[in-house]
Design a protein around this motif. Structure first.
Motif, PDB file in Angstrom:
ATOM      1  N   UNK A   9       0.794  -1.202   0.000  1.00  0.00           N
ATOM      2  CA  UNK A   9       0.000   0.000   0.000  1.00  0.00           C
ATOM      3  C   UNK A   9       0.832   1.260   0.000  1.00  0.00           C
ATOM      4  N   UNK A  10       2.105   1.166   0.376  1.00  0.00           N
ATOM      5  CA  UNK A  10       2.909   2.363   0.539  1.00  0.00           C
ATOM      6  C   UNK A  10       4.372   2.026   0.319  1.00  0.00           C
ATOM      7  N   UNK A  11       4.899   2.374  -0.849  1.00  0.00           N
ATOM      8  CA  UNK A  11       6.278   2.039  -1.172  1.00  0.00           C
ATOM      9  C   UNK A  11       7.270   2.952  -0.487  1.00  0.00           C
ATOM     10  N   UNK A  12       6.811   3.996   0.217  1.00  0.00           N
ATOM     11  CA  UNK A  12       7.719   4.922   0.885  1.00  0.00           C
ATOM     12  C   UNK A  12       8.270   4.365   2.188  1.00  0.00           C
ATOM     13  N   UNK A  13       7.845   3.185   2.600  1.00  0.00           N
ATOM     14  CA  UNK A  13       8.351   2.605   3.834  1.00  0.00           C
ATOM     15  C   UNK A  13       9.846   2.341   3.766  1.00  0.00           C
ATOM     16  N   UNK A  14      10.382   2.146   2.563  1.00  0.00           N
ATOM     17  CA  UNK A  14      11.807   1.872   2.418  1.00  0.00           C
ATOM     18  C   UNK A  14      12.662   3.052   2.830  1.00  0.00           C
ATOM     19  N   UNK A  15      12.077   4.221   3.010  1.00  0.00           N
ATOM     20  CA  UNK A  15      12.835   5.394   3.436  1.00  0.00           C
ATOM     21  C   UNK A  15      13.060   5.418   4.934  1.00  0.00           C
ATOM     22  N   UNK A  16      12.670   4.348   5.640  1.00  0.00           N
ATOM     23  CA  UNK A  16      12.848   4.267   7.083  1.00  0.00           C
ATOM     24  C   UNK A  16      13.802   3.115   7.398  1.00  0.00           C
ATOM     25  N   UNK A  17      15.108   3.284   7.120  1.00  0.00           N
ATOM     26  CA  UNK A  17      16.047   2.174   7.198  1.00  0.00           C
ATOM     27  C   UNK A  17      16.279   1.642   8.600  1.00  0.00           C
ATOM     28  N   UNK A  18      16.012   2.426   9.638  1.00  0.00           N
ATOM     29  CA  UNK A  18      16.312   1.997  10.996  1.00  0.00           C
ATOM     30  C   UNK A  18      15.098   1.373  11.691  1.00  0.00           C
ATOM     31  N   UNK A  19      14.031   1.166  10.956  1.00  0.00           N
ATOM     32  CA  UNK A  19      12.855   0.501  11.493  1.00  0.00           C
ATOM     33  C   UNK A  19      12.714  -0.871  10.848  1.00  0.00           C
ATOM     34  N   UNK A  20      11.640  -1.575  11.208  1.00  0.00           N
ATOM     35  CA  UNK A  20      11.403  -2.885  10.608  1.00  0.00           C
ATOM     36  C   UNK A  20      10.854  -2.769   9.199  1.00  0.00           C
ATOM     37  N   UNK A  21      10.709  -1.548   8.680  1.00  0.00           N
ATOM     38  CA  UNK A  21      10.119  -1.355   7.351  1.00  0.00           C
ATOM     39  C   UNK A  21      11.140  -0.971   6.284  1.00  0.00           C
ATOM     40  N   UNK A  22      12.409  -0.842   6.642  1.00  0.00           N
ATOM     41  CA  UNK A  22      13.335  -0.200   5.723  1.00  0.00           C
ATOM     42  C   UNK A  22      14.303  -1.084   4.980  1.00  0.00           C
ATOM     43  N   UNK A  23      14.115  -2.414   4.942  1.00  0.00           N
ATOM     44  CA  UNK A  23      15.097  -3.285   4.297  1.00  0.00           C
ATOM     45  C   UNK A  23      14.613  -3.850   2.975  1.00  0.00           C
ATOM     46  N   UNK A  24      13.390  -3.516   2.558  1.00  0.00           N
ATOM     47  CA  UNK A  24      12.866  -4.038   1.302  1.00  0.00           C
ATOM     48  C   UNK A  24      12.444  -2.894   0.405  1.00  0.00           C
ATOM     49  N   UNK A  25      12.479  -3.166  -0.890  1.00  0.00           N
ATOM     50  CA  UNK A  25      12.020  -2.216  -1.890  1.00  0.00           C
ATOM     51  C   UNK A  25      10.661  -2.687  -2.376  1.00  0.00           C
ATOM     52  N   UNK A  26       9.615  -1.970  -1.973  1.00  0.00           N
ATOM     53  CA  UNK A  26       8.259  -2.399  -2.291  1.00  0.00           C
ATOM     54  C   UNK A  26       7.814  -2.003  -3.690  1.00  0.00           C
ATOM     55  N   UNK A  27       8.693  -1.430  -4.481  1.00  0.00           N
ATOM     56  CA  UNK A  27       8.347  -1.047  -5.854  1.00  0.00           C
ATOM     57  C   UNK A  27       9.215  -1.790  -6.852  1.00  0.00           C
ATOM     58  N   UNK A  28       9.487  -3.081  -6.554  1.00  0.00           N
ATOM     59  CA  UNK A  28      10.359  -3.866  -7.423  1.00  0.00           C
ATOM     60  C   UNK A  28       9.765  -4.080  -8.795  1.00  0.00           C
ATOM     61  N   UNK A  29       8.485  -4.363  -8.834  1.00  0.00           N
ATOM     62  CA  UNK A  29       7.839  -4.732 -10.086  1.00  0.00           C
ATOM     63  C   UNK A  29       6.915  -3.623 -10.542  1.00  0.00           C
ATOM     64  N   UNK A  30       6.841  -3.388 -11.839  1.00  0.00           N
ATOM     65  CA  UNK A  30       5.901  -2.389 -12.318  1.00  0.00           C
ATOM     66  C   UNK A  30       4.459  -2.743 -12.006  1.00  0.00           C
ATOM     67  N   UNK A  31       4.202  -4.020 -11.726  1.00  0.00           N
ATOM     68  CA  UNK A  31       2.827  -4.425 -11.454  1.00  0.00           C
ATOM     69  C   UNK A  31       2.315  -3.897 -10.122  1.00  0.00           C
ATOM     70  N   UNK A  32       3.238  -3.538  -9.197  1.00  0.00           N
ATOM     71  CA  UNK A  32       2.778  -3.140  -7.883  1.00  0.00           C
ATOM     72  C   UNK A  32       2.102  -1.792  -7.897  1.00  0.00           C
TER      73      UNK A  32
END
Length: 364
Positions: A9-32
């Motif tokens: 729902x929100x690909x901006x979570x990757x901008x929080x590297x020091x939390x549990x949300x910052x280690x993945x890129x949620x916009x890997x595929x154009x389908x997302x």
């Protein structure tokens, strides 16, 4: 475990590297970025319901069978099977309680869970309910190994209470393992495509230790199951052959070994790719020595594929107990009828000792 297919729902979570949300890129595929999800929420829900219903049916079959038992060894074996079914059922139910709402609401993890408590709970559940079946499978294989290779020394040592104590010990050990990231050894993080949490495949010391511990423990459990089951099957075949009496097979030994082999095959196919992948990625990152703050896209996608394979373990396990029961085996192979016990396959015993063992074997 499983239930992880949906759109982020929100690909901006990757901008929080020091939390549990910052280690993945949620916009890997154009389908997302498209309205259509990676998988339909209704399909994932139906898939999970099939698993839950299968485990409930298997639990009903096991409880019905336990009331008709006269064999102590079979009774303790069914306790382990019940523990495994309950574990698989609760694993599907607990993860569904978090992921199914996400499928339909598409909530923002950072807003709903700013302290990462929900993510830690989901990660703990994935590790706990993932490691338990592997350890229980190895425990069941070890129990049958002792029962077949040392039937006399074991005749008075295993009871339902002790079997449940062993199951509880496995649960407690898996719980302690799952709590390690919460206590500081490694951490649980949100995984692609943004609907589930799991251990973190990054090269820092804590994550490396926990990833290797989880993967190596799982691999050792599968290998132990393979060794114990192989020796048990060979021993049974050798005893039957040495006595030159194919008609003297005992249904319970055949039934238990068929079920154990089925459990082992399913666990090997579903789990080994993920466990080997975790070990491979962890060691590869250690060799390169490059600091990483985000998982590579290919690693994230492969991890998702292997987790989907693991999900099938909880779906297929109950069908081992449902389909490989004695009644079903006898319909497929009418020659499998009630025979003398395994004790009768061994050299003649002292009559008093044989009576003693027979009476103890009939106890619950």
């Amino acid at each position: 475990m499983g239930w992880e297919d949906t759109e982020p729902p929100n690909v901006s979570l990757a901008s929080q590297p020091h939390t549990c949300f910052g280690v993945v890129n949620l916009s890997l595929s154009p389908n997302v970025t498209q309205p259509k999800a990676i998988a339909s929420p209704w399909f994932s829900t139906a898939f999970g319901l099939i698993g839950l219903c299968s485990n409930l049916f298997a639990l009903y079959v096991l409880l019905s069978s336990s009331r008709q038992l006269s064999s102590r060894s079979r009774s303790s074996f069914l306790v382990f099977l019940c523990g495994l079914v309950v574990t698989d059922f609760m694993g599907l139910l607990v993860t569904a309680a978090v992921i199914i709402p996400y499928h339909f609401t598409k909530f923002n993890w950072a807003q709903v869970d700013p302290g990462c408590h929900l993510c830690n709970f989901l990660g703990f559940s994935m590790v706990f309910f993932g490691q338990c079946p592997l350890l229980l499978g190895a425990t069941m294989a070890g129990e049958r190994f002792v029962g077949i290779n040392r039937p006399f020394s074991r005749s008075t040592s295993v009871s339902k209470r002790r079997a449940w104590a062993i199951v509880a010990t496995v649960w407690g050990f898996s719980c302690a393992l799952g709590l390690l990231p919460v206590l500081g050894l490694g951490r649980y993080t949100l995984q692609y495509p943004g609907s589930w949490c799991f251990l973190t495949l990054l090269p820092d010391a804590g994550n490396v230790v926990f990833c290797l511990l989880f993967a190596l423990l799982g691999v050792c459990s599968v290998l132990l199951s393979f060794v114990f089951n192989t020796v048990s099957v060979v021993t049974l075949c050798r005893v039957y052959h040495d006595r030159e009496s194919v008609q003297r097979r005992r249904d319970s030994e055949v039934e238990m070994m068929v079920q154990l082999v089925g459990i082992m095959v399913i666990a090997t196919i579903c789990w080994m790719p993920l466990l080997i992948f975790i070990i491979q990625i962890t060691l590869q990152q250690l060799r390169t020595g490059e600091p990483l703050h985000m998982l590579p896209g290919q690693t994230q996608q492969l991890l998702l594929i292997y987790i989907r394979m693991v999900t099938w373990n909880q779906i297929l396990d109950p069908w081992v107990y449902i389909l490989f029961r004695r009644a079903v085996l006898q319909r497929l192979h009418p020659g499998l009828r009630t025979r003398p016990s395994l004790l009768s396959l061994y050299p003649v015993l002292n009559p008093s000792l044989r009576r003693k063992l027979t009476q103890e074997g009939r106890l619950q």
